[in-house]
Design an enzyme around this catalytic site. Structure first.
Site, mmCIF file in Angstrom:
data_model
loop_
_atom_site.group_PDB
_atom_site.id
_atom_site.type_symbol
_atom_site.label_atom_id
_atom_site.label_comp_id
_atom_site.label_asym_id
_atom_site.label_seq_id
_atom_site.Cartn_x
_atom_site.Cartn_y
_atom_site.Cartn_z
ATOM 1 N N ASN A 1 -165.867 -18.148 -31.644
ATOM 2 C CA ASN A 1 -164.508 -18.659 -31.468
ATOM 3 C C ASN A 1 -164.621 -20.025 -30.805
ATOM 4 O OD1 ASN A 1 -161.866 -19.192 -30.864
ATOM 5 N ND2 ASN A 1 -161.576 -17.468 -29.457
ATOM 6 N N LYS B 1 -162.393 -22.171 -30.292
ATOM 7 C CA LYS B 1 -161.161 -22.507 -29.548
ATOM 8 C C LYS B 1 -160.728 -23.948 -29.865
ATOM 9 C CE LYS B 1 -162.296 -18.944 -26.238
ATOM 10 N NZ LYS B 1 -162.273 -18.430 -24.880
ATOM 11 N N HIS C 1 -155.440 -12.900 -29.122
ATOM 12 C CA HIS C 1 -156.398 -13.340 -28.099
ATOM 13 C C HIS C 1 -155.664 -13.499 -26.766
ATOM 14 C CE1 HIS C 1 -159.302 -15.746 -25.921
ATOM 15 N NE2 HIS C 1 -160.200 -15.378 -26.821
ATOM 16 N N GLU D 1 -155.764 -15.673 -24.581
ATOM 17 C CA GLU D 1 -155.244 -17.023 -24.325
ATOM 18 C C GLU D 1 -153.898 -17.222 -25.030
ATOM 19 O OE1 GLU D 1 -158.826 -19.033 -25.478
ATOM 20 O OE2 GLU D 1 -159.804 -18.264 -23.680
ATOM 21 N N GLU E 1 -162.095 -7.694 -25.064
ATOM 22 C CA GLU E 1 -162.402 -8.867 -24.247
ATOM 23 C C GLU E 1 -161.666 -8.746 -22.914
ATOM 24 O OE1 GLU E 1 -163.688 -12.541 -26.629
ATOM 25 O OE2 GLU E 1 -161.525 -12.495 -26.717
ATOM 26 N N GLY F 1 -164.822 -16.737 -19.972
ATOM 27 C CA GLY F 1 -165.074 -18.047 -19.369
ATOM 28 C C GLY F 1 -165.395 -18.010 -17.887
ATOM 29 N N SER G 1 -167.977 -14.102 -21.820
ATOM 30 C CA SER G 1 -169.160 -14.661 -21.140
ATOM 31 C C SER G 1 -170.489 -14.235 -21.764
ATOM 32 C CB SER G 1 -169.117 -14.333 -19.645
ATOM 33 O OG SER G 1 -168.042 -15.001 -19.021
#
Ligand code: 13P
Length: 243
Positions: A10, A12, A89, A91, A161, A167, A203
């Site tokens: 991904n 992003k 996702h 985000e 996730e 991250g 991560s």
């Protein structure tokens, strides 16, 4: 037995047009096949078409076509040979207020076009601390997948996730991941009577992938920042797919 695990990168909202050629050149010689999927920014998808990997889109419209400025439909994605789409996702849930109901409409459009859906689910750090992980996952899954047939659900993959692992460099233990993946598979079986593939994301690096790859019930990995470095991403692919 041959491993059938998949690896998704991904990317992003990263890279500029002039950086893509060098990135793709590094991945070019890999024997990726259909088990490596790259999800670049939508605007750059055409650069990634026809390469030695599958293509995914990071988000898809909940609408079919027409006056929805800024949206990209499942049909449009399909028309340039995109075969996967990420949906839900964290985000997008956090920054764009996507709800489980909106996510379900996106899945509906994607499945209509026979895109493979990667439904991302995961708990926040607070939810984890309050021991609400399983409750949160169950709600996300139940609401997003409600109303689809068993046949439709065969095109759905779930990516676990944990929000607190994205991250941050924090990764749950293999035992924790395995338990949660087992829970997700069981809950999907209980609610919809189908078997689902479940990926882990959060991560993942070229350093921890060998350890994570030992988890027996994981069906693959969803990689964020490490996939931006072609050399490191290649190492992950080697461990999971080509070894
Ligand atoms: P990181 O690998 O950067 O933690 O991101 C994971 C992710 O969000 C993949 O979708």
């Amino acid at each position: 037995m041959e491993s059938k695990k998949i690896v998704i990168g991904n990317l992003k909202m990263n890279f500029l047009a002039q950086e893509i050629t060098a990135y793709l050149k590094k991945l070019e010689k890999m024997d990726c096949g259909k088990r490596v999927i790259l999800c670049p920014s939508t605007i750059y998808l055409p650069y990634f078409v026809g390469k030695n990997f599958e293509l995914g889109i990071q988000n898809i419209s909940a609408f079919e076509s027409g006056a929805y400025t800024g949206e990209v439909s499942a049909q449009q994605a399909k028309s340039i040979r995109v075969h996967y789409c990420l949906v839900g996702h964290s985000e997008r849930r956090i920054h764009f207020q996507e709800t489980d109901e909106m996510i379900r409409e996106k899945i509906r459009q994607a499945l209509k076009e026979k895109l493979k859906v990667v439904l991302c689910v995961g708990e926040t750090e607070t939810e984890k601390d309050e021991l609400k992980t399983y409750k949160v996952l169950k709600k996300q899954i139940r609401t997003a997948l409600r109303s689809f047939s068993g046949k439709e659900l065969s095109d759905v993959i779930i990516a676990y996730e944990p929000v607190w692992a994205i991250g941050t460099g924090k990764v749950p233990s293999n035992t924790e991941i395995s338990y949660t993946i087992g829970f997700i598979k069981a809950i999907v079986k209980e609610l919809f009577d189908v078997e689902v593939a479940v990926l882990y994301g959060g991560s993942i690096t070229e350093k921890n992938i060998a350890q994570l790859n030992k988890i027996e019930n994981v069906d693959g990995f969803l990689v964020g920042s490490t996939s931006l470095n072609a050399d490191k991403f290649k190492k992950i692919i080697e461990v999971v797919v080509t070894q």
